[in-house]
Write a protein that holds these residues in place. Structure first.
Motif, PDB file in Angstrom:
ATOM      1  N   ILE A 158      32.909  42.912  78.861  1.00 54.04           N
ATOM      2  CA  ILE A 158      32.219  43.341  77.651  1.00 54.04           C
ATOM      3  C   ILE A 158      30.749  43.534  77.968  1.00 54.04           C
ATOM      4  CG2 ILE A 158      31.639  42.789  75.270  1.00 54.04           C
ATOM      5  CD1 ILE A 158      34.577  43.322  75.712  1.00 54.04           C
ATOM      6  N   SER A 159      30.217  44.695  77.598  1.00 52.51           N
ATOM      7  CA  SER A 159      28.809  44.999  77.822  1.00 52.51           C
ATOM      8  C   SER A 159      28.205  45.547  76.529  1.00 52.51           C
ATOM      9  CB  SER A 159      28.648  46.014  78.953  1.00 52.51           C
ATOM     10  OG  SER A 159      27.310  46.479  79.024  1.00 52.51           O
ATOM     11  N   PRO A 160      27.422  44.763  75.798  1.00 53.39           N
ATOM     12  CA  PRO A 160      26.789  45.294  74.588  1.00 53.39           C
ATOM     13  C   PRO A 160      25.916  46.516  74.856  1.00 53.39           C
ATOM     14  CG  PRO A 160      26.630  42.900  74.653  1.00 53.39           C
ATOM     15  CD  PRO A 160      27.157  43.324  75.977  1.00 53.39           C
ATOM     16  N   PHE A 161      25.206  46.508  75.981  1.00 57.03           N
ATOM     17  CA  PHE A 161      24.394  47.669  76.315  1.00 57.03           C
ATOM     18  C   PHE A 161      25.271  48.893  76.562  1.00 57.03           C
ATOM     19  CE2 PHE A 161      22.479  50.451  79.539  1.00 57.03           C
ATOM     20  CZ  PHE A 161      21.333  50.852  78.849  1.00 57.03           C
ATOM     21  N   GLY A 162      26.433  48.701  77.190  1.00 59.55           N
ATOM     22  CA  GLY A 162      27.351  49.808  77.405  1.00 59.55           C
ATOM     23  C   GLY A 162      27.855  50.393  76.097  1.00 59.55           C
ATOM     24  N   VAL A 163      28.189  49.533  75.132  1.00 57.99           N
ATOM     25  CA  VAL A 163      28.618  50.014  73.816  1.00 57.99           C
ATOM     26  C   VAL A 163      27.498  50.791  73.146  1.00 57.99           C
ATOM     27  CG1 VAL A 163      29.417  49.311  71.533  1.00 57.99           C
ATOM     28  CG2 VAL A 163      30.260  48.117  73.562  1.00 57.99           C
ATOM     29  N   TYR A 164      26.287  50.267  73.227  1.00 56.11           N
ATOM     30  CA  TYR A 164      25.136  50.954  72.623  1.00 56.11           C
ATOM     31  C   TYR A 164      24.922  52.329  73.256  1.00 56.11           C
ATOM     32  CZ  TYR A 164      20.216  52.165  72.026  1.00 56.11           C
ATOM     33  OH  TYR A 164      19.052  52.848  71.789  1.00 56.11           O
ATOM     34  N   LEU A 165      24.931  52.400  74.591  1.00 55.45           N
ATOM     35  CA  LEU A 165      24.703  53.669  75.264  1.00 55.45           C
ATOM     36  C   LEU A 165      25.821  54.660  74.965  1.00 55.45           C
ATOM     37  CD1 LEU A 165      22.966  55.317  77.206  1.00 55.45           C
ATOM     38  CD2 LEU A 165      24.232  54.318  79.114  1.00 55.45           C
ATOM     39  N   ALA A 166      27.070  54.193  74.948  1.00 53.60           N
ATOM     40  CA  ALA A 166      28.192  55.080  74.652  1.00 53.60           C
ATOM     41  C   ALA A 166      28.117  55.602  73.226  1.00 53.60           C
ATOM     42  CB  ALA A 166      29.511  54.338  74.878  1.00 53.60           C
ATOM     43  N   ARG A 167      27.700  54.782  72.307  1.00 48.11           N
ATOM     44  CA  ARG A 167      27.589  55.222  70.912  1.00 48.11           C
ATOM     45  C   ARG A 167      26.515  56.290  70.762  1.00 48.11           C
ATOM     46  NH1 ARG A 167      24.233  55.776  66.153  1.00 48.11           N
ATOM     47  NH2 ARG A 167      25.519  55.312  64.332  1.00 48.11           N
ATOM     48  N   ILE A 168      25.354  56.072  71.369  1.00 52.42           N
ATOM     49  CA  ILE A 168      24.268  57.047  71.286  1.00 52.42           C
ATOM     50  C   ILE A 168      24.679  58.362  71.955  1.00 52.42           C
ATOM     51  CG2 ILE A 168      21.906  57.543  71.995  1.00 52.42           C
ATOM     52  CD1 ILE A 168      22.156  55.495  69.735  1.00 52.42           C
ATOM     53  N   TYR A 169      25.310  58.278  73.109  1.00 53.57           N
ATOM     54  CA  TYR A 169      25.682  59.486  73.836  1.00 53.57           C
ATOM     55  C   TYR A 169      26.789  60.239  73.118  1.00 53.57           C
ATOM     56  CZ  TYR A 169      26.373  62.520  77.854  1.00 53.57           C
ATOM     57  OH  TYR A 169      26.439  63.615  78.665  1.00 53.57           O
ATOM     58  N   ALA A 170      27.794  59.524  72.608  1.00 55.69           N
ATOM     59  CA  ALA A 170      28.882  60.187  71.898  1.00 55.69           C
ATOM     60  C   ALA A 170      28.382  60.883  70.645  1.00 55.69           C
ATOM     61  CB  ALA A 170      29.965  59.167  71.542  1.00 55.69           C
ATOM     62  N   GLY A 171      27.467  60.236  69.921  1.00 50.14           N
ATOM     63  CA  GLY A 171      26.927  60.854  68.713  1.00 50.14           C
ATOM     64  C   GLY A 171      26.146  62.114  68.997  1.00 50.14           C
ATOM     65  N   ALA A 172      25.511  62.187  70.170  1.00 40.04           N
ATOM     66  CA  ALA A 172      24.669  63.337  70.490  1.00 40.04           C
ATOM     67  C   ALA A 172      25.398  64.437  71.241  1.00 40.04           C
ATOM     68  CB  ALA A 172      23.460  62.876  71.319  1.00 40.04           C
ATOM     69  N   SER A 173      26.464  64.109  71.959  1.00 38.24           N
ATOM     70  CA  SER A 173      27.044  65.088  72.878  1.00 38.24           C
ATOM     71  C   SER A 173      28.460  65.527  72.526  1.00 38.24           C
ATOM     72  CB  SER A 173      27.044  64.528  74.307  1.00 38.24           C
ATOM     73  OG  SER A 173      27.867  63.379  74.385  1.00 38.24           O
ATOM     74  N   VAL A 174      29.166  64.771  71.703  1.00 39.36           N
ATOM     75  CA  VAL A 174      30.534  65.158  71.325  1.00 39.36           C
ATOM     76  C   VAL A 174      30.488  65.875  69.979  1.00 39.36           C
ATOM     77  CG1 VAL A 174      32.882  64.369  70.890  1.00 39.36           C
ATOM     78  CG2 VAL A 174      31.472  63.177  72.580  1.00 39.36           C
ATOM     79  N   PRO A 175      30.643  67.187  69.936  1.00 40.47           N
ATOM     80  CA  PRO A 175      30.528  67.919  68.659  1.00 40.47           C
ATOM     81  C   PRO A 175      31.672  67.573  67.706  1.00 40.47           C
ATOM     82  CG  PRO A 175      30.349  69.398  70.556  1.00 40.47           C
ATOM     83  CD  PRO A 175      30.864  68.084  71.066  1.00 40.47           C
ATOM     84  N   ASP A 176      31.345  67.436  66.425  1.00 42.09           N
ATOM     85  CA  ASP A 176      32.387  67.210  65.424  1.00 42.09           C
ATOM     86  C   ASP A 176      33.336  68.397  65.338  1.00 42.09           C
ATOM     87  OD1 ASP A 176      31.276  64.762  64.842  1.00 42.09           O
ATOM     88  OD2 ASP A 176      30.024  65.536  63.221  1.00 42.09           O
ATOM     89  N   GLU A 177      32.813  69.606  65.579  1.00 45.59           N
ATOM     90  CA  GLU A 177      33.660  70.799  65.531  1.00 45.59           C
ATOM     91  C   GLU A 177      34.755  70.751  66.595  1.00 45.59           C
ATOM     92  OE1 GLU A 177      29.699  71.467  63.857  1.00 45.59           O
ATOM     93  OE2 GLU A 177      30.422  70.766  65.813  1.00 45.59           O
TER      94      GLU A 177
END
Length: 290
Positions: A158-177
């Motif tokens: 478990i890596s809290p920093f990893g969860v944080y980074l994945a959340r920020i990156y997914a929100g910015a780079s994975v289009p909802d479309e």
């Protein structure tokens, strides 16, 4: 013919550049000097370590030192390296997958308590890891996991920093479309995550894997607290144990062997960083450009 005076800002610019270069040079020397000393010292005999210039070479004994490292105590150094590889690769791989799942969920799904969960992850990032060592030991003692591989593997997953980074990156780079297009085509949520989101998030996931691998490989407090069996120890704990024995009776480990062992233990980190640095750089900046 007269020349117009230069603006004050243009005269200050070279000074500021030299100041920045000077600070960077000092920082480079500060960080690289111990590395250079380690490389040079690993090529010396035990007697040469305490004579002459510590930052320059003497008699070249690197290969003999390496041979002695892997022959010491019946070749236990091989076991320590294998244990470190198990903890670091296994823990980092599972941690990266968990971070990807959690980060993607927090970024792309709306549910009650989402912001509270994300804020809890942020709070966990700020908690120093040594504070958790004793509570983990007490908890694992109750379930009889102390002095087993799981005592080090489970907390590393478990890596809290990893969860944080994945959340920020997914929100910015994975289009909802793109997600909606997958749903229209009949793909399930997990299939969308596995075939679309994971590929888009791959630079960030490589970054998470690299950070977690380094953190686990260099961790000392958790394994020294959890493990009493020498055959389960990672290389960090084993080297410190050798260092403590360097002046104790016939079983003493020469100081040059300890230094060479430390140098060898750093090689996997260097190889991993050099092989993944292009993903690491893109993982830090790609989310802001997509």
């Amino acid at each position: 013919m007269t020349t117009s005076p230069q603006p004050v800002g243009s005269r200050r610019a070279p000074l500021s550049r030299w100041l920045v270069l000077g600070v960077l040079l000092i920082a480079s020397v500060y960080f690289l000097a111990p590395v250079w000393w380690l490389l040079v010292s690993s090529t010396k005999t035990n007697a040469d370590l305490f004579t002459g210039n510590g930052f320059w070479f003497a008699r070249f004994a690197l290969f003999d030192n390496v041979r002695q490292v892997f022959a010491q105590q019946g070749g236990i150094y091989w076991q320590w390296l294998a244990n470190s590889a198990l903890y670091a690769v296994g823990g980092a791989a599972v941690s990266t997958l968990v971070s990807a799942l959690a980060g993607y969920t927090l970024a792309k799904y709306r549910f009650r308590g989402r912001e509270f969960t994300f804020n809890s992850v942020l709070a966990a990032v700020l908690v120093p890891q040594p504070l958790l060592a004793v509570p983990l030991y007490l908890m694992f003692s109750e379930i009889h996991l102390v002095n087993t591989y799981w005592a080090v593997l489970l907390p590393s997953m478990i890596s809290p920093f990893g969860v944080y980074l994945a959340r920020i990156y997914a929100g910015a780079s994975v289009p909802d479309e793109l997600i909606e297009a997958g749903r229209i085509d009949g793909a399930g949520e997990f299939r969308i995550f596995a075939t679309i989101a994971l590929r888009v998030m791959s630079p960030a996931l490589v970054t998470i894997f690299l950070f977690q691998f380094v953190a686990i490989w260099t961790n000392y407090l958790l394994p020294v607290l959890m493990l009493a069996n020498d055959r389960l120890q990672p290389v960090t704990v084993g080297i410190v144990g050798w260092q403590a024995q360097r002046a104790i009776g016939p079983s003493a480990v020469p100081f040059n062997i300890v230094i060479t062992a430390a140098m060898i233990s750093a090689i996997p980190l260097v190889i991993l960083f050099l092989s993944l640095q292009r993903f690491w750089r893109s993982g830090l900046v790609a989310g802001s450009t997509k």
